[in-house]
Design an enzyme around this catalytic site. Structure first.
Site, PDB file in Angstrom:
ATOM      1  N   GLU A 259       0.870  -1.168   0.000  1.00  0.00           N
ATOM      2  CA  GLU A 259       0.000   0.000   0.000  1.00  0.00           C
ATOM      3  C   GLU A 259       0.911   1.222   0.000  1.00  0.00           C
ATOM      4  O   GLU A 259       1.640   1.464   0.973  1.00  0.00           O
ATOM      5  CB  GLU A 259      -0.902   0.028   1.230  1.00  0.00           C
ATOM      6  N   CYS A 298      -3.219   7.826   4.536  1.00  0.00           N
ATOM      7  CA  CYS A 298      -3.007   7.401   3.153  1.00  0.00           C
ATOM      8  C   CYS A 298      -4.288   7.521   2.344  1.00  0.00           C
ATOM      9  O   CYS A 298      -4.242   7.543   1.108  1.00  0.00           O
ATOM     10  CB  CYS A 298      -2.475   5.973   3.115  1.00  0.00           C
TER      11      CYS A 298
END
Length: 525
Positions: A259, A298
């Site tokens: 990620e 994020c």
């Protein structure tokens, strides 16, 4: 000068203190040293072998239901120590109580969710993947696909922004699957991860080797990985490239989940009006995403796409709300937004803003307001900054550079087709939110944007009070994204177990498959 004590690592079933002076952890608001971490001198090979052979064997001896009970027990331990975690988060990450909850309570909630999901799997020790399939005209010989826990360890190399949730959202499905966990938290905020692991180890819930923590340098960790191990990384695209090119992944085929950076977007329906509900919902969500955890998520909104006719109205409305955001010491109850996690991050964010300003105008700059109970020369605080571009089609860095802080860029579009094209210039993101009162538009936007995002979060007036937030990652929904977002997949309910299992096809008689099915359960999403 007295240095802070070293936080011990837990590896090989025992607590071990690394060699040397270690790396200091700081209070990002006060600038004071809190603790030190070091992984120097640890016998990583022995630690990984212990986890793989002892921890993994003990976990796999249990059923899914029994492992789910372990997760439920961990939840109780963490809940009992929540106050200590909040104190650590404030001191080491500079977060307000509300922002700390996103990380701490979010992690505990995710553990509880997987405890309940695993309980439903009962006494099974394998998962059935799909129905049996005939291999020929005679139904006596068939094939059944099954999923079994991998005989390896799960190495987690985590980011600094979620030291609690980042651990437990990965560890919950791993432990439920029967795979031991070794977590390497980001150094800057490692204290919370280390303390949570310590509390669980001290409670003697898990078998020895099932949960380990290594604080400090990550040097040598990837070298320990073997073919049946898995590695999950959250962080920068640059580090992700290093992990993907490591021999463990490139040569030994270690399964890898990434990620990475993500330029997440928010899209306003072209039919929206400045006095409409969709417009107000977008403004509210953009402000929340810019300020929660000081924009250090994020999944935070980085690019905001609105019809050209609403560009000025959106700039004014977002700016007006940001002006009410007090920034400073999170210990002060009047503060709505705390600091970044470190002085290094402050420097990075300020440099990033300067980079984006080469292609954008400044629509709101909160830096003129004084910090609350904090010294601007010491505290790693950055005020919310809204940038804007009336011609985003001509921009380059605005679609390439993510500033990991309280920063977003408003962008004008002329047609919905152009908006979709501009959003896709982010080259893959974790999430895009859509704001509309029209279900038909929402559905068409979801179909158009789904292939470029791990999640499409649609906010309309009828779900305004119940929607979970653009940036909140819920365990029942997929987390991950294609392209520059890393190409990984996490959570999504029981889908998360797939990463920690190996699929195989058993080709056998119906009688043999009947026996196999008696110790397995069908995997249903």
């Amino acid at each position: 000068m007295t240095t802070s004590p070293l936080l011990p690592n837990h590896l090989g079933g025992q607590w071990q203190t690394g060699n040397g002076a270690g790396t200091p952890l700081f209070d990002p608001v006060l600038g004071t040293e809190l603790a030190r971490v070091s992984s120097a001198g640890l016998d990583l090979a022995a630690g990984f072998a212990f986890a793989r052979e002892q921890g993994g064997k003990a976990l796999r001896a249990l059923s899914y239901g029994e492992r789910a009970a372990l997760l439920a027990a961990i939840v109780k331990v963490l809940q009992a120590n929540r106050d200590a975690y909040y104190e650590i988060a404030t001191a080491n990450a500079g977060t307000t109580t509300k922002d700390s909850a996103v990380d701490i309570d979010g992690g505990i909630f995710t553990l509880g969710y997987y405890a309940k999901q695993g309980e439903a799997l009962g006494s099974a020790r394998a998962l059935l993947d799909g129905e049996r399939i005939r291999m020929g005209k005679d139904p006596v010989f068939q094939t059944q696909h099954i999923l079994q826990p991998t005989h390896g360890v799960a190495l987690f190399i985590n980011a600094f922004n979620f030291p609690s949730w980042g651990l437990w959202e990965k560890a919950a499905p791993a432990l439920l699957s029967g795979v031991p966990v070794i977590v390497k938290p980001a150094t800057a905020t490692a204290w919370l991860t280390q303390r949570m692991v310590k509390d669980v180890i001290d409670a003697n819930i898990l078998p020895p080797g099932a949960l380990s923590v290594v604080c400090g340098s990550s040097a040598g960790l990837m070298d320990q990985l073997q073919p049946f191990d898995v590695v999950s990384f959250t962080g920068s695209a640059e580090t992700a490239r290093i992990i993907r090119s490591h021999p463990a992944v490139a040569e030994r085929s270690v399964r890898c989940n990434i990620e990475a950076d993500s330029l997440n977007s928010a899209l306003l329906d072209p039919a929206a009006t400045a006095d409409g509900e969709a417009f107000n919902l977008l403004v509210s969500e953009v402000v929340r995403e810019m300020t929660v955890k000081s924009g250090q998520k994020c999944t935070a909104i980085r690019r905001v796409f609105v019809p050209r006719a609403l560009y000025d109205a959106a700039a004014q409305a977002i700016g007006a709300r940001l002006a009410k955001t007090s920034v400073g010491n999170p210990r002060n109850e009047s503060v709505r937004m705390g600091s970044l996690v470190s002085a290094e991050q402050k420097t990075s964010v300020l440099e990033g803003i300067a980079t984006l300003r080469a292609e954008a105008e400044v629509l709101f700059d909160g830096s003129s307001a004084a910090l609350v109970d904090a010294d601007a020369a010491v505290a790693a605080c950055v005020a919310p900054t809204l940038l804007g571009s009336r011609e985003p089609a001509k921009a380059k860095v605005l679609h390439e550079v993510e500033v990991f802080g309280p920063v977003a860029t408003l962008m004008a579009y002329d047609s919905i087709g152009q908006a979709y094209e501009l959003i896709r210039r982010g080259e893959g993101s974790l999430v895009c939110s859509v704001y509309s009162t029209d279900p038909a538009f929402t559905a068409s936007a979801a179909l158009e944007l789904g292939s470029a995002h791990g999640r499409v979060h649609a906010i309309s007036p009828d779900v305004a009070a119940s929607q979970t937030g653009h940036g909140n990652v819920m365990p029942m929904s997929l987390h991950g994204g294609p392209g520059r977002a890393g190409g990984g997949e996490e959570l999504g309910g029981l889908r998360a177990l797939g990463f920690y299992h190996r699929r195989s096809a058993v080709q056998a008689s119906s009688a043999a498959l009947d026996v196999l099915a008696a110790s397995a359960v069908a995997l249903k999403f």
